[in-house]
Scaffold this motif. Structure first.
Motif, PDB file in Angstrom:
ATOM      1  N   TRP A 183       0.859  -1.196   0.000  1.00  0.00           N
ATOM      2  CA  TRP A 183       0.000   0.000   0.000  1.00  0.00           C
ATOM      3  C   TRP A 183       0.892   1.242   0.000  1.00  0.00           C
ATOM      4  O   TRP A 183       2.058   1.171   0.374  1.00  0.00           O
ATOM      5  CB  TRP A 183      -0.805   0.103   1.288  1.00  0.00           C
ATOM      6  N   ASN A 204      -1.881  -0.835  -3.748  1.00  0.00           N
ATOM      7  CA  ASN A 204      -2.947   0.143  -3.573  1.00  0.00           C
ATOM      8  C   ASN A 204      -2.430   1.502  -4.001  1.00  0.00           C
ATOM      9  O   ASN A 204      -1.453   1.997  -3.444  1.00  0.00           O
ATOM     10  CB  ASN A 204      -3.360   0.237  -2.100  1.00  0.00           C
ATOM     11  N   ASN A 230      -4.362  -1.139  -7.558  1.00  0.00           N
ATOM     12  CA  ASN A 230      -5.704  -1.108  -6.983  1.00  0.00           C
ATOM     13  C   ASN A 230      -6.185   0.322  -6.798  1.00  0.00           C
ATOM     14  O   ASN A 230      -5.495   1.144  -6.186  1.00  0.00           O
ATOM     15  CB  ASN A 230      -5.667  -1.842  -5.635  1.00  0.00           C
ATOM     16  N   HIS A 234      -8.130   2.281  -4.760  1.00  0.00           N
ATOM     17  CA  HIS A 234      -8.700   2.127  -3.424  1.00  0.00           C
ATOM     18  C   HIS A 234      -9.689   3.252  -3.159  1.00  0.00           C
ATOM     19  O   HIS A 234      -9.430   4.401  -3.511  1.00  0.00           O
ATOM     20  CB  HIS A 234      -7.559   2.154  -2.396  1.00  0.00           C
ATOM     21  N   GLU A 236     -11.700  -2.348  -5.750  1.00  0.00           N
ATOM     22  CA  GLU A 236     -11.896  -3.277  -4.624  1.00  0.00           C
ATOM     23  C   GLU A 236     -13.186  -2.967  -3.888  1.00  0.00           C
ATOM     24  O   GLU A 236     -13.475  -1.801  -3.601  1.00  0.00           O
ATOM     25  CB  GLU A 236     -10.712  -3.128  -3.650  1.00  0.00           C
ATOM     26  N   LEU A 293     -15.129  -2.674  -0.534  1.00  0.00           N
ATOM     27  CA  LEU A 293     -14.777  -2.455   0.885  1.00  0.00           C
ATOM     28  C   LEU A 293     -16.028  -2.738   1.704  1.00  0.00           C
ATOM     29  O   LEU A 293     -17.063  -3.082   1.138  1.00  0.00           O
ATOM     30  CB  LEU A 293     -14.280  -1.026   1.064  1.00  0.00           C
ATOM     31  N   HIS A 317     -15.090   1.075   6.561  1.00  0.00           N
ATOM     32  CA  HIS A 317     -14.946   2.222   5.648  1.00  0.00           C
ATOM     33  C   HIS A 317     -16.275   2.953   5.494  1.00  0.00           C
ATOM     34  O   HIS A 317     -16.848   2.992   4.399  1.00  0.00           O
ATOM     35  CB  HIS A 317     -14.466   1.747   4.271  1.00  0.00           C
ATOM     36  N   ASP A 329     -12.404  -8.738  -2.438  1.00  0.00           N
ATOM     37  CA  ASP A 329     -11.896  -8.940  -1.081  1.00  0.00           C
ATOM     38  C   ASP A 329     -12.970  -9.650  -0.260  1.00  0.00           C
ATOM     39  O   ASP A 329     -13.994  -9.052   0.100  1.00  0.00           O
ATOM     40  CB  ASP A 329     -11.510  -7.590  -0.464  1.00  0.00           C
ATOM     41  N   HIS A 351     -14.048  -8.267   3.172  1.00  0.00           N
ATOM     42  CA  HIS A 351     -15.014  -7.159   3.102  1.00  0.00           C
ATOM     43  C   HIS A 351     -16.398  -7.685   2.689  1.00  0.00           C
ATOM     44  O   HIS A 351     -17.416  -7.235   3.218  1.00  0.00           O
ATOM     45  CB  HIS A 351     -14.540  -6.102   2.101  1.00  0.00           C
ATOM     46  N   GLN A 354      -8.843 -11.464  -2.602  1.00  0.00           N
ATOM     47  CA  GLN A 354      -8.097 -11.186  -1.362  1.00  0.00           C
ATOM     48  C   GLN A 354      -8.809 -11.830  -0.184  1.00  0.00           C
ATOM     49  O   GLN A 354     -10.042 -11.892  -0.162  1.00  0.00           O
ATOM     50  CB  GLN A 354      -7.959  -9.678  -1.150  1.00  0.00           C
ATOM     51  N   ARG A 407      -9.651  -9.840  11.101  1.00  0.00           N
ATOM     52  CA  ARG A 407      -8.873  -9.646   9.870  1.00  0.00           C
ATOM     53  C   ARG A 407      -7.486 -10.295   9.971  1.00  0.00           C
ATOM     54  O   ARG A 407      -6.476  -9.669   9.669  1.00  0.00           O
ATOM     55  CB  ARG A 407      -8.748  -8.157   9.534  1.00  0.00           C
ATOM     56  N   GLU A 436      -4.579 -10.469   2.642  1.00  0.00           N
ATOM     57  CA  GLU A 436      -4.470  -9.093   3.138  1.00  0.00           C
ATOM     58  C   GLU A 436      -4.964  -9.128   4.579  1.00  0.00           C
ATOM     59  O   GLU A 436      -6.122  -8.826   4.859  1.00  0.00           O
ATOM     60  CB  GLU A 436      -5.299  -8.144   2.271  1.00  0.00           C
TER      61      GLU A 436
HETATM   62  O1  LIG Z   1      -8.302  -0.560   3.309  1.00  0.00           O
HETATM   63  C1  LIG Z   1      -8.718  -1.726   3.261  1.00  0.00           C
HETATM   64  O2  LIG Z   1      -9.523  -2.145   4.101  1.00  0.00           O
HETATM   65  C2  LIG Z   1      -8.246  -2.580   2.228  1.00  0.00           C
HETATM   66  O3  LIG Z   1      -8.807  -3.634   2.010  1.00  0.00           O
HETATM   67  C3  LIG Z   1      -7.055  -2.160   1.460  1.00  0.00           C
HETATM   68  O4  LIG Z   1      -6.853  -2.843   0.293  1.00  0.00           O
END
Ligand SMILES: O=C(O)C(=O)CO
Length: 257
Positions: A35, A56, A92, A94, A140, A142, A147, A175, A178, A201, A208, A237
């Protein structure tokens, strides 16, 4: 069936320099995800000879208005330059950055009406640039708890955009950590995203950390991926619960069929 396994160096051995982490992952036979490139020593990373898989992007701008889109395109192009230097397979896009006081802010979208069309237009411009640069971007999914306020807080949002743009330069970074928090139903979402997946991912939930530390049946998911014919990249990840080496071995075991 062998997946291409990699791990995110940012989340492992956090007291060690990034180049050390990349070298250790390489010794253990994993590709390397990273990242936040402005913080890195690129020369040291280059010397590791690592197989850099996904980065990222350090992005500024927005997908959904003209000025923000120009900024985003410029920062995606800088990301492409760094990505090419280190030989990353995927870059990525992000969906959030950290604003003042460390508060997450949406960088690449908004909820204003009509945002999807504007987002598609900007993503097409990014794909044109990616085609010229010879790189591939991913978007990706999330989750809305880690987030809040991010526009790509569901697998469905990302699938809708990437499938509408439908260009080889834009793939889904699916991911599953997520997806588990946001939607669940991991195998059905994987099947739905399959034609556009650039990378899968993984991390377990809650916490996590590596596969086997939570509620997700990753060996079952690995079998389902193989049954779907997926043999592409799978990146961990995740934080290590316990020693990093043991966490990586558990990840490898879950994805070795
Ligand atoms: O920021 C996050 O949660 C991610 O999955 C980064 O790739």
């Amino acid at each position: 069936m062998a997946f291409q396994l990699a791990a995110c160096a940012e989340m492992l051995w956090q007291d060690k320099p990034m180049a050390w982490r990349a070298a250790r992952l390489t010794e253990m036979g994993f590709g390397v995800g990273l990242w936040n490139w402005p913080a890195w020593d690129l020369d040291a990373l280059e010397k590791t000879g690592a197989n850099f898989t996904i980065m990222n992007g350090y992005l500024q701008g927005r997908l959904t208005d003209a000025e923000g889109a120009d900024m985003l395109l410029a920062s995606a192009q800088e990301t492409a330059q760094v990505g090419k230097r280190l030989g990353f397979d995927r870059l990525n896009l992000h969906g959030t950055g950290l604003g003042d006081m460390g508060v997450p802010i949406p960088l690449i979208g908004s909820f204003a009406p009509g945002y999807e069309q504007r987002a598609r237009d900007t993503l097409n411009r990014i794909c044109d640039m990616a085609e010229e640069e010879g790189v591939t971007f991913t978007l990706e999914n999330l989750n809305p708890i880690d987030h809040p306020g991010c526009p790509f807080r569901s697998t469905g949002d990302v699938l809708a955009l990437v499938s509408a743009v439908n260009r080889p330069q834009l793939r889904i970074n699916l991911d599953l950590y997520h997806t588990q928090i946001g939607e669940g139903d991991l195998i059905r979402w994987t099947q739905a995203c399959l034609p556009w997946i650039g990378e899968v991912q993984v991390a377990d939930n809650p916490g996590r950390c590596q596969p086997g530390t939570g509620e997700i049946n990753y060996p079952g998911i690995a079998r389902a991926l193989a049954d779907m014919g997926y043999d592409g990249p799978v990146g961990m990840e995740a934080f290590a619960k316990g020693e990093e080496e043991a966490a990586l071995d558990a990840f490898r075991a879950a994805f070795t069929l």
